[in-house]
Design a protein around this motif. Sequence first.
Motif, PDB file in Angstrom:
ATOM      1  N   ALA A   1       0.839  -1.198   0.000  1.00  0.00           N
ATOM      2  CA  ALA A   1       0.000   0.000   0.000  1.00  0.00           C
ATOM      3  C   ALA A   1       0.876   1.250   0.000  1.00  0.00           C
ATOM      4  CB  ALA A   1      -0.916  -0.002   1.218  1.00  0.00           C
ATOM      5  N   PRO A   2       0.997   1.929  -1.153  1.00  0.00           N
ATOM      6  CA  PRO A   2       1.785   3.167  -1.189  1.00  0.00           C
ATOM      7  C   PRO A   2       1.093   4.283  -0.411  1.00  0.00           C
ATOM      8  CG  PRO A   2       0.681   2.806  -3.290  1.00  0.00           C
ATOM      9  CD  PRO A   2       0.453   1.573  -2.476  1.00  0.00           C
ATOM     10  N   VAL A   3       1.870   5.017   0.347  1.00  0.00           N
ATOM     11  CA  VAL A   3       1.361   6.155   1.118  1.00  0.00           C
ATOM     12  C   VAL A   3       1.888   7.421   0.463  1.00  0.00           C
ATOM     13  CG1 VAL A   3       1.246   7.255   3.381  1.00  0.00           C
ATOM     14  CG2 VAL A   3       1.338   4.756   3.209  1.00  0.00           C
ATOM     15  N   LYS A   4       0.975   8.326   0.124  1.00  0.00           N
ATOM     16  CA  LYS A   4       1.319   9.519  -0.641  1.00  0.00           C
ATOM     17  C   LYS A   4       1.630  10.703   0.278  1.00  0.00           C
ATOM     18  CE  LYS A   4       0.339   7.552  -4.644  1.00  0.00           C
ATOM     19  NZ  LYS A   4       1.323   7.384  -5.736  1.00  0.00           N
ATOM     20  N   SER A   5       2.376  11.649  -0.290  1.00  0.00           N
ATOM     21  CA  SER A   5       2.684  12.875   0.449  1.00  0.00           C
ATOM     22  C   SER A   5       1.501  13.840   0.434  1.00  0.00           C
ATOM     23  CB  SER A   5       3.916  13.555  -0.144  1.00  0.00           C
ATOM     24  OG  SER A   5       3.712  13.833  -1.519  1.00  0.00           O
ATOM     25  N   GLU A   6       0.595  13.653  -0.547  1.00  0.00           N
ATOM     26  CA  GLU A   6      -0.607  14.468  -0.668  1.00  0.00           C
ATOM     27  C   GLU A   6      -1.781  13.559  -1.020  1.00  0.00           C
ATOM     28  OE1 GLU A   6      -0.164  18.269  -2.926  1.00  0.00           O
ATOM     29  OE2 GLU A   6       1.804  17.413  -3.437  1.00  0.00           O
ATOM     30  N   PRO A   7      -3.014  14.022  -0.773  1.00  0.00           N
ATOM     31  CA  PRO A   7      -4.184  13.182  -1.062  1.00  0.00           C
ATOM     32  C   PRO A   7      -4.583  13.183  -2.536  1.00  0.00           C
ATOM     33  CG  PRO A   7      -4.894  15.237  -0.076  1.00  0.00           C
ATOM     34  CD  PRO A   7      -3.390  15.252  -0.044  1.00  0.00           C
ATOM     35  N   LYS A   8      -3.688  12.695  -3.390  1.00  0.00           N
ATOM     36  CA  LYS A   8      -3.989  12.555  -4.812  1.00  0.00           C
ATOM     37  C   LYS A   8      -3.076  11.496  -5.416  1.00  0.00           C
ATOM     38  CE  LYS A   8      -1.148  16.625  -5.950  1.00  0.00           C
ATOM     39  NZ  LYS A   8      -1.157  17.953  -6.601  1.00  0.00           N
ATOM     40  N   SER A   9      -3.597  10.809  -6.415  1.00  0.00           N
ATOM     41  CA  SER A   9      -2.880   9.675  -7.001  1.00  0.00           C
ATOM     42  C   SER A   9      -1.567  10.080  -7.650  1.00  0.00           C
ATOM     43  CB  SER A   9      -3.767   8.979  -8.040  1.00  0.00           C
ATOM     44  OG  SER A   9      -4.957   8.509  -7.449  1.00  0.00           O
ATOM     45  N   SER A  10      -1.506  11.306  -8.161  1.00  0.00           N
ATOM     46  CA  SER A  10      -0.293  11.754  -8.851  1.00  0.00           C
ATOM     47  C   SER A  10       0.818  12.186  -7.897  1.00  0.00           C
ATOM     48  CB  SER A  10      -0.635  12.925  -9.782  1.00  0.00           C
ATOM     49  OG  SER A  10      -1.190  14.006  -9.037  1.00  0.00           O
ATOM     50  N   ALA A  11       0.504  12.288  -6.616  1.00  0.00           N
ATOM     51  CA  ALA A  11       1.518  12.708  -5.635  1.00  0.00           C
ATOM     52  C   ALA A  11       2.578  11.628  -5.485  1.00  0.00           C
ATOM     53  CB  ALA A  11       0.860  12.991  -4.291  1.00  0.00           C
ATOM     54  N   PRO A  12       3.813  12.019  -5.190  1.00  0.00           N
ATOM     55  CA  PRO A  12       4.878  11.022  -5.009  1.00  0.00           C
ATOM     56  C   PRO A  12       4.638  10.161  -3.766  1.00  0.00           C
ATOM     57  CG  PRO A  12       5.636  13.207  -4.367  1.00  0.00           C
ATOM     58  CD  PRO A  12       4.299  13.405  -5.009  1.00  0.00           C
ATOM     59  N   ASP A  13       5.155   8.947  -3.821  1.00  0.00           N
ATOM     60  CA  ASP A  13       5.051   8.055  -2.663  1.00  0.00           C
ATOM     61  C   ASP A  13       5.952   8.566  -1.541  1.00  0.00           C
ATOM     62  OD1 ASP A  13       3.407   6.555  -4.220  1.00  0.00           O
ATOM     63  OD2 ASP A  13       4.786   4.870  -4.476  1.00  0.00           O
ATOM     64  N   ALA A  14       5.373   8.693  -0.357  1.00  0.00           N
ATOM     65  CA  ALA A  14       6.174   9.073   0.810  1.00  0.00           C
ATOM     66  C   ALA A  14       6.853   7.834   1.392  1.00  0.00           C
ATOM     67  CB  ALA A  14       5.295   9.743   1.858  1.00  0.00           C
ATOM     68  N   PHE A  15       6.110   6.740   1.426  1.00  0.00           N
ATOM     69  CA  PHE A  15       6.637   5.449   1.873  1.00  0.00           C
ATOM     70  C   PHE A  15       5.614   4.385   1.507  1.00  0.00           C
ATOM     71  CE2 PHE A  15       4.629   7.734   5.358  1.00  0.00           C
ATOM     72  CZ  PHE A  15       3.707   6.837   5.867  1.00  0.00           C
ATOM     73  N   VAL A  16       5.945   3.141   1.766  1.00  0.00           N
ATOM     74  CA  VAL A  16       5.061   2.025   1.416  1.00  0.00           C
ATOM     75  C   VAL A  16       4.799   1.186   2.664  1.00  0.00           C
ATOM     76  CG1 VAL A  16       4.797  -0.071   0.034  1.00  0.00           C
ATOM     77  CG2 VAL A  16       5.889   1.945  -0.964  1.00  0.00           C
ATOM     78  N   LEU A  17       3.543   0.810   2.852  1.00  0.00           N
ATOM     79  CA  LEU A  17       3.171  -0.070   3.958  1.00  0.00           C
ATOM     80  C   LEU A  17       2.719  -1.416   3.411  1.00  0.00           C
ATOM     81  CD1 LEU A  17       1.151   2.401   6.242  1.00  0.00           C
ATOM     82  CD2 LEU A  17       3.513   1.630   6.531  1.00  0.00           C
ATOM     83  N   HIS A  18       2.652  -2.390   4.321  1.00  0.00           N
ATOM     84  CA  HIS A  18       2.271  -3.738   3.916  1.00  0.00           C
ATOM     85  C   HIS A  18       1.177  -4.277   4.838  1.00  0.00           C
ATOM     86  CE1 HIS A  18       6.380  -3.046   2.448  1.00  0.00           C
ATOM     87  NE2 HIS A  18       6.010  -3.778   1.408  1.00  0.00           N
ATOM     88  N   ALA A  19       0.589  -5.379   4.415  1.00  0.00           N
ATOM     89  CA  ALA A  19      -0.568  -5.950   5.110  1.00  0.00           C
ATOM     90  C   ALA A  19      -0.290  -6.187   6.592  1.00  0.00           C
ATOM     91  CB  ALA A  19      -0.970  -7.260   4.443  1.00  0.00           C
ATOM     92  N   GLY A  20      -1.256  -5.790   7.408  1.00  0.00           N
ATOM     93  CA  GLY A  20      -1.184  -6.046   8.843  1.00  0.00           C
ATOM     94  C   GLY A  20      -0.703  -4.884   9.681  1.00  0.00           C
ATOM     95  N   THR A  21      -0.141  -3.859   9.046  1.00  0.00           N
ATOM     96  CA  THR A  21       0.364  -2.713   9.808  1.00  0.00           C
ATOM     97  C   THR A  21      -0.797  -1.900  10.369  1.00  0.00           C
ATOM     98  OG1 THR A  21       2.382  -2.574   8.494  1.00  0.00           O
ATOM     99  CG2 THR A  21       1.719  -0.590   9.683  1.00  0.00           C
ATOM    100  N   LYS A  22      -0.675  -1.534  11.624  1.00  0.00           N
ATOM    101  CA  LYS A  22      -1.707  -0.735  12.289  1.00  0.00           C
ATOM    102  C   LYS A  22      -1.352   0.742  12.179  1.00  0.00           C
ATOM    103  CE  LYS A  22      -4.148  -0.238  16.725  1.00  0.00           C
ATOM    104  NZ  LYS A  22      -4.199  -0.696  18.141  1.00  0.00           N
ATOM    105  N   VAL A  23      -2.345   1.551  11.827  1.00  0.00           N
ATOM    106  CA  VAL A  23      -2.145   2.992  11.690  1.00  0.00           C
ATOM    107  C   VAL A  23      -3.259   3.719  12.433  1.00  0.00           C
ATOM    108  CG1 VAL A  23      -1.032   2.715   9.442  1.00  0.00           C
ATOM    109  CG2 VAL A  23      -3.498   3.156   9.551  1.00  0.00           C
TER     110      VAL A  23
END
Length: 231
Positions: free
Chosen positions: A179-201
Amino acid sequence: MAQSDFDKANQSYQREKYKEAIQVYQKLLNSGQESAELHFNLGNCYYKLHEVAPAIYHYEKALQLNPNDREIQTNLVYANKRTIDDIKVIPKVGFHQLIGSYTSALKPSSWGIWAIVLSFMAVGLFIGFYLSYVGLIKRLYFIGMLCMLIAVATTAIAGFYEQNRVNSMHPAIVFDETAPVKSEPKSSAPDAFVLHAGTKVEVLENLANWRKIELSDETTGWIDADKLKEL
């Protein structure tokens, strides 16, 4: 809870037919028959199937309903060891954290029950004070009544604080394998980091189909809501 269906699911679990057990447990859950035991059993089924995200999700749901259960806590620890993301936990300090560590010992409803019980005890001490004619005993009843009233106020405040604390929390579990996490709430924004299944946020903000999340190390970013399942 429809005990026959619950027993049927338990039997399927014992026969290692985990998918079959999940179907019955989920049917009970969908009918509104929620319980810590039901979520715990679902978590166990998914754990056996090596599906880490739903396993953690249901263990977390079970803990919400029964936060002091050691078996649930233990299984959640084992499930979390199967996650990919290794995120440091930054300990929170301060007055609110200190109070929260105290009030979280009981659920808000339990604090309420204690407040009611202590209120009845305070009434009993007041009756003793009112009916007593011996000076020393009357003073003891009065002191006891004051102490009990302080205890009532303390438990009531703790219950309100814990309820507000719980209401302010919006945890979620990442369900997508990647699951890519973006720096802004839009699909074109660069990935800030990537998470994987099971991570709690922790979900901080909603914007259309985007969720602003915070990790346990206080890192934040925006993620597609479809990649999460809120607890």
